[in-house]
Motif scaffolding. Structure first.
Motif, mmCIF file in Angstrom:
data_model
loop_
_atom_site.group_PDB
_atom_site.id
_atom_site.type_symbol
_atom_site.label_atom_id
_atom_site.label_comp_id
_atom_site.label_asym_id
_atom_site.label_seq_id
_atom_site.Cartn_x
_atom_site.Cartn_y
_atom_site.Cartn_z
ATOM 1 N N PRO A 175 7.551 9.251 -7.968
ATOM 2 C CA PRO A 175 7.068 10.486 -7.834
ATOM 3 C C PRO A 175 6.562 11.012 -6.532
ATOM 4 N N PRO A 176 6.227 11.956 -6.397
ATOM 5 C CA PRO A 176 5.666 12.537 -4.892
ATOM 6 C C PRO A 176 4.720 11.558 -4.395
ATOM 7 N N GLY A 177 4.746 11.228 -3.246
ATOM 8 C CA GLY A 177 3.943 10.418 -2.450
ATOM 9 C C GLY A 177 3.048 11.098 -1.416
ATOM 10 N N PHE A 178 2.375 10.263 -0.783
ATOM 11 C CA PHE A 178 1.180 10.745 0.061
ATOM 12 C C PHE A 178 1.485 10.369 1.466
ATOM 13 N N ARG A 179 1.555 11.368 2.474
ATOM 14 C CA ARG A 179 1.767 10.830 3.808
ATOM 15 C C ARG A 179 0.433 10.875 4.722
ATOM 16 N N GLN A 180 0.347 10.066 5.418
ATOM 17 C CA GLN A 180 -0.922 9.805 6.317
ATOM 18 C C GLN A 180 -1.221 11.249 6.873
ATOM 19 N N ASP A 181 -2.516 11.475 6.784
ATOM 20 C CA ASP A 181 -2.992 12.613 7.580
ATOM 21 C C ASP A 181 -4.121 12.084 8.597
ATOM 22 N N MET A 182 -3.794 10.646 9.167
ATOM 23 C CA MET A 182 -4.876 9.919 9.784
ATOM 24 C C MET A 182 -3.985 8.912 10.741
ATOM 25 N N PRO A 183 -4.602 8.236 11.465
ATOM 26 C CA PRO A 183 -3.630 7.110 12.366
ATOM 27 C C PRO A 183 -3.076 6.453 11.181
ATOM 28 N N PRO A 184 -1.736 5.686 11.427
ATOM 29 C CA PRO A 184 -1.249 5.033 10.360
ATOM 30 C C PRO A 184 -1.768 4.297 9.257
ATOM 31 N N TYR A 185 -1.737 4.837 8.029
ATOM 32 C CA TYR A 185 -2.675 4.228 7.229
ATOM 33 C C TYR A 185 -3.046 3.084 6.838
ATOM 34 N N PRO A 186 -1.770 2.108 6.924
ATOM 35 C CA PRO A 186 -1.568 0.570 6.774
ATOM 36 C C PRO A 186 -2.631 0.089 8.071
ATOM 37 N N GLN A 187 -2.448 0.420 9.263
ATOM 38 C CA GLN A 187 -3.209 0.059 10.158
ATOM 39 C C GLN A 187 -4.726 0.385 10.269
ATOM 40 N N ALA A 188 -4.982 1.558 9.795
ATOM 41 C CA ALA A 188 -6.272 2.034 9.507
ATOM 42 C C ALA A 188 -7.165 1.222 8.376
ATOM 43 N N MET A 189 -6.183 1.068 7.134
ATOM 44 C CA MET A 189 -6.894 0.181 6.167
ATOM 45 C C MET A 189 -7.071 -1.203 6.579
ATOM 46 N N LEU A 190 -6.092 -1.925 7.134
ATOM 47 C CA LEU A 190 -6.320 -3.168 7.674
ATOM 48 C C LEU A 190 -7.516 -3.208 8.788
ATOM 49 N N SER A 191 -7.662 -2.313 9.680
ATOM 50 C CA SER A 191 -8.776 -2.288 10.626
ATOM 51 C C SER A 191 -9.919 -2.354 10.008
ATOM 52 N N ALA A 192 -10.237 -1.566 8.745
ATOM 53 C CA ALA A 192 -11.304 -1.180 8.068
ATOM 54 C C ALA A 192 -11.823 -2.588 7.243
ATOM 55 N N LEU A 193 -10.692 -3.248 6.775
ATOM 56 C CA LEU A 193 -10.792 -4.722 6.102
ATOM 57 C C LEU A 193 -11.720 -5.538 7.009
ATOM 58 N N LEU A 194 -11.110 -5.644 8.201
ATOM 59 C CA LEU A 194 -11.238 -6.734 9.213
ATOM 60 C C LEU A 194 -12.649 -6.337 9.614
ATOM 61 N N GLU A 386 -5.650 -10.980 -10.290
ATOM 62 C CA GLU A 386 -4.646 -9.912 -9.348
ATOM 63 C C GLU A 386 -5.839 -9.343 -8.586
ATOM 64 N N VAL A 387 -5.781 -8.950 -7.454
ATOM 65 C CA VAL A 387 -6.479 -8.133 -6.530
ATOM 66 C C VAL A 387 -5.726 -6.833 -5.932
ATOM 67 N N ALA A 388 -6.361 -5.566 -5.959
ATOM 68 C CA ALA A 388 -5.800 -4.375 -5.674
ATOM 69 C C ALA A 388 -5.364 -4.281 -4.133
ATOM 70 N N ALA A 389 -4.458 -3.627 -3.848
ATOM 71 C CA ALA A 389 -4.015 -3.306 -2.600
ATOM 72 C C ALA A 389 -5.069 -3.097 -1.585
ATOM 73 N N VAL A 390 -4.756 -3.418 -0.455
ATOM 74 C CA VAL A 390 -5.724 -3.132 0.624
ATOM 75 C C VAL A 390 -5.104 -1.570 1.406
ATOM 76 N N LYS A 391 -3.828 -1.317 1.167
ATOM 77 C CA LYS A 391 -3.195 0.061 1.851
ATOM 78 C C LYS A 391 -3.356 1.413 0.876
ATOM 79 N N GLU A 392 -3.993 1.228 -0.081
ATOM 80 C CA GLU A 392 -3.998 2.534 -0.820
ATOM 81 C C GLU A 392 -5.167 2.272 -1.714
ATOM 82 N N TYR A 393 -5.243 3.305 -2.547
ATOM 83 C CA TYR A 393 -6.588 3.440 -3.559
ATOM 84 C C TYR A 393 -6.461 2.014 -4.648
ATOM 85 N N PRO A 394 -7.305 1.463 -4.644
ATOM 86 C CA PRO A 394 -8.802 1.754 -4.481
ATOM 87 C C PRO A 394 -9.349 1.223 -3.019
ATOM 88 N N GLY A 395 -8.307 0.527 -2.619
ATOM 89 C CA GLY A 395 -8.478 0.126 -1.003
ATOM 90 C C GLY A 395 -9.503 -0.767 -0.629
#
Length: 457
Positions: A175-194, A386-395
């Motif tokens: 289905p239609p996906g979502f493109r980042q409107d921020m710094p690359p979202y995997p990097q941003a989400m990993l940074s937020a996790l750490l 099972e644990v939800a993903a870092v990279k997207e909702y719920p993040g």
């Protein structure tokens, strides 16, 4: 409270709700100028002494489409008849995140979340809006911790997909996906996790696979640099996205048949387990990835190595983590079906080992991008989580707090502003149905298990 995943009937109902949402937003827009819609209320985390709530504020644009709206953040709590203000922040934001601490264990609290004085309500999703959920009832009960002292705190996370550029696509752009409107979202989400984890007293981070989008050399180098630069202890295992690949982009990496293993060059060889210790706790990481495809398997030498470790010390408190879920229930309830999880024979062999190793108490998996506990197929006293993903909702990530008399599991969303914004954006994946599948019930996300872990003291 519902303990199971969405059935066909609930999915159809949710699709109907999702279809109605734009119409409801337009109707509210017509009723008053610049109205505020306070929605997507989620009671994400409930511990013994705290609660975390999130919600979003929206307003119609000129075309009547809901867009993020800045507003203040307020939470009221009551453990009797009278509400008192437990949190207030005048800083305007559309993405509200509140953590209230200092609560009493095992106590029921009523709550209201507000922005501009308007009470937040759950979205038109059954996972939060169905009768009996904390969001629909307006109340929650704090957990009762296991007996004894708190011994260790471990973070469980997975599915970073470092290098990914579009979130929510299954195949051929649908289905239609979502493109980042921020710094690359995997990097941003990993940074937020750490950034989050040190504030929660985490001693070790376990990452159960899919650290990269497709294990390209630059992706592997990037995620390794981020983790090494964190300055805290972490353990990893491989996911299907981290498997060896074919093609010119991978030819500089060590070869396996006609594949090239860039992930293994930086992290761990393929199909090799790891054994580590945190005090007296044994932590075993399994590589469940296959050479091709998204399903899971464990090669005979790795199974034999695991069997040898468990036989040698069967009563030692042991935490296992690997990318692919193990149980039949997981295979039947995830969107990819039984072929998406660990294959049946290997799952049965794994659980048979656990029946003879009573020290194994929990297996952490990723891959499905959801919060879910499933039942074992064998007579083993092991929680399959099972644990939800870092990279997207719920993040987010789960904290595993180990006590002398058991453990507590709590799921947290990341608190950084960019992470909250991306989580709010990607909750619209799969035509708005993503929360039904990924958020999990309150009990999946937050629970206590009593068990003798005094050997860790």
């Amino acid at each position: 409270m519902n303990c199971c995943g969405p059935t066909r009937r609930t999915l159809l109902a949710a699709m109907g709700f999702a279809a109605l949402l734009p119409a409801l937003d337009v109707g509210r827009a017509a009723a008053q100028p610049n109205p505020l819609l306070t929605t997507d209320l989620e009671v994400v985390t409930i511990t013994d002494t705290s609660v975390v709530l999130t919600w979003t504020t929206l307003t119609p644009d000129a075309a009547g489409n809901p867009v993020p709206a800045l507003a203040d953040t307020e939470v009221l709590l009551a453990d009797g008849r009278v509400f008192t203000q437990a949190h207030y922040d005048a800083t305007p934001t559309p993405y509200h995140f509140v953590e209230v601490n200092g609560l009493e264990p095992g106590r029921t609290y009523r709550f209201e979340a507000r922005s501009r004085g308007i009470r937040a309500t759950p979205a038109l999703n059954l996972i939060t809006g169905a009768p009996g959920t904390p969001e629909s009832c307006g109340e929650f009960t704090t957990l009762t911790p296991p007996p004894g002292r708190l011994l260790h705190t471990i973070a469980l996370a997975n599915d970073v997909h470092f290098g990914e550029e579009v979130s929510g696509v299954i195949i051929n752009g649908l289905p239609p996906g979502f493109r980042q409107d921020m710094p690359p979202y995997p990097q941003a989400m990993l940074s937020a996790l750490l950034s989050d984890l040190p504030t929660r007293g985490v001693e070790k981070l376990l990452l159960a696979g899919d650290l990269t989008a497709e294990a390209a050399p630059d992706q592997v180098r990037g995620v390794r640099a981020a983790l090494d630069g964190w300055g805290h202890e972490y353990l990893v295992t491989r996911g299907n996205h981290d498997r060896p690949h074919v093609g010119e982009d991978y030819r500089g990496c060590p070869s396996i048949d006609d594949h090239h293993d860039c992930w293994g060059e930086s992290f761990l060889p393929r199909q090799q387990l790891t054994e580590n210790r945190l005090g007296e706790l044994r932590i075993i990481g399994l590589d469940t990835s296959e050479l091709d495809g998204s399903g899971g398997s464990i090669d005979r030498p790795q199974l034999a190595h695991l069997s040898e470790l468990l036989r040698a010390d069967p009563d030692r408190p042991t935490l296992v983590f690997g990318h692919h879920p193990v149980t039949t229930e997981s295979g039947l309830t995830n969107t990819g079906g039984p072929a998406f999880v660990l294959n049946g024979p290997d799952g049965a062999a794994l659980q048979a080992m656990y029946t003879s190793a009573p020290g194994v108490f929990l297996q952490h998996s990723g891959h499905t991008h959801r919060n879910r506990r499933t039942r074992p197929d064998a007579a083993c006293a092991v929680e399959f989580l099972e644990v939800a993903a870092v990279k997207e909702y719920p993040g987010g990530y789960s904290l595993l707090r180990l006590y002398e008399g058991g453990y507590m599991v709590n799921f947290y969303k990341m608190s950084a502003e960019q992470a909250r914004r991306w989580s709010a954006t990607t909750r619209g994946e799969y035509l708005g149905l993503y929360p039904e599948y990924t958020l999990g019930t309150c009990a999946d996300r937050n629970h206590t298990v009593e068990r003798d872990l005094s050997g860790l003291a």
